[in-house]
Design a protein around this motif. Structure first.
Motif, PDB file in Angstrom:
ATOM      1  N   ARG A  26      13.144  -2.810   6.680  1.00 17.23           N
ATOM      2  CA  ARG A  26      12.351  -1.613   6.367  1.00 17.23           C
ATOM      3  C   ARG A  26      11.625  -1.090   7.611  1.00 17.23           C
ATOM      4  O   ARG A  26      10.398  -1.023   7.657  1.00 17.23           O
ATOM      5  N   LYS A  32       2.322  -1.973  10.738  1.00 12.79           N
ATOM      6  CA  LYS A  32       2.525  -0.799   9.889  1.00 12.79           C
ATOM      7  C   LYS A  32       1.397   0.207  10.029  1.00 12.79           C
ATOM      8  O   LYS A  32       1.527   1.350   9.571  1.00 12.79           O
ATOM      9  N   SER A  50       8.722   1.873   8.149  1.00  5.74           N
ATOM     10  CA  SER A  50       7.279   1.668   7.984  1.00  5.74           C
ATOM     11  C   SER A  50       6.587   1.244   9.277  1.00  5.74           C
ATOM     12  O   SER A  50       5.384   1.057   9.308  1.00  5.74           O
TER      13      SER A  50
END
Length: 124
Positions: free
Chosen positions: A27, A100, A30
């Protein structure tokens, strides 16, 4: 989740150069910023360099400023650390880390993901 894999470490003589790579997967959308840290034998892990993912803003520890350059390739989801004029005191395991959110750059607890590290050894 984001997975980070470092590569490029090795043995080099003082004054030489190495380029470390850190490939991110998972991911990665992010990701706000990524950094390099290092841990020398018998010492605590310390901050080395930082880069924001979207704008590429950078920040360096004083000990490496002018010798190391951090960069990123957004298309490849990879961050690099070009290390020039290496010194024996640069010997350490080098880790990349991703975060993040914005915050204090050198605070390790601000980072969400860590790689396994790559060994850099500089001989005198």
């Amino acid at each position: 989740q984001v997975q980070l894999v470092e590569s490029g470490g090795g043995l080099v003589q003082a004054g030489g150069s190495l380029r470390l790579s850190c490939a991110a997967s998972g991911r990665t959308a992010s990701t706000y910023a990524m950094s390099w840290f290092r841990q020398a034998p018998g010492k605590s892990r310390e901050f080395v360099a930082y880069i924001t993912w979207s704008l590429g803003n950078t920040y360096y520890a004083d000990s490496v400023k002018g010798r190391f350059t951090i960069s990123r390739d957004v298309a490849k989801n990879t961050v690099y650390l070009q290390m020039n004029r290496l010194k024996p005191e640069d010997t350490a395991v080098y880790y990349c880390a991703a975060r993040k959110m914005a915050g204090v750059i050198a605070t390790q607890t601000s980072y969400d993901y860590w790689g396994q590290g790559t060994q850099v050894t500089v001989s005198s």
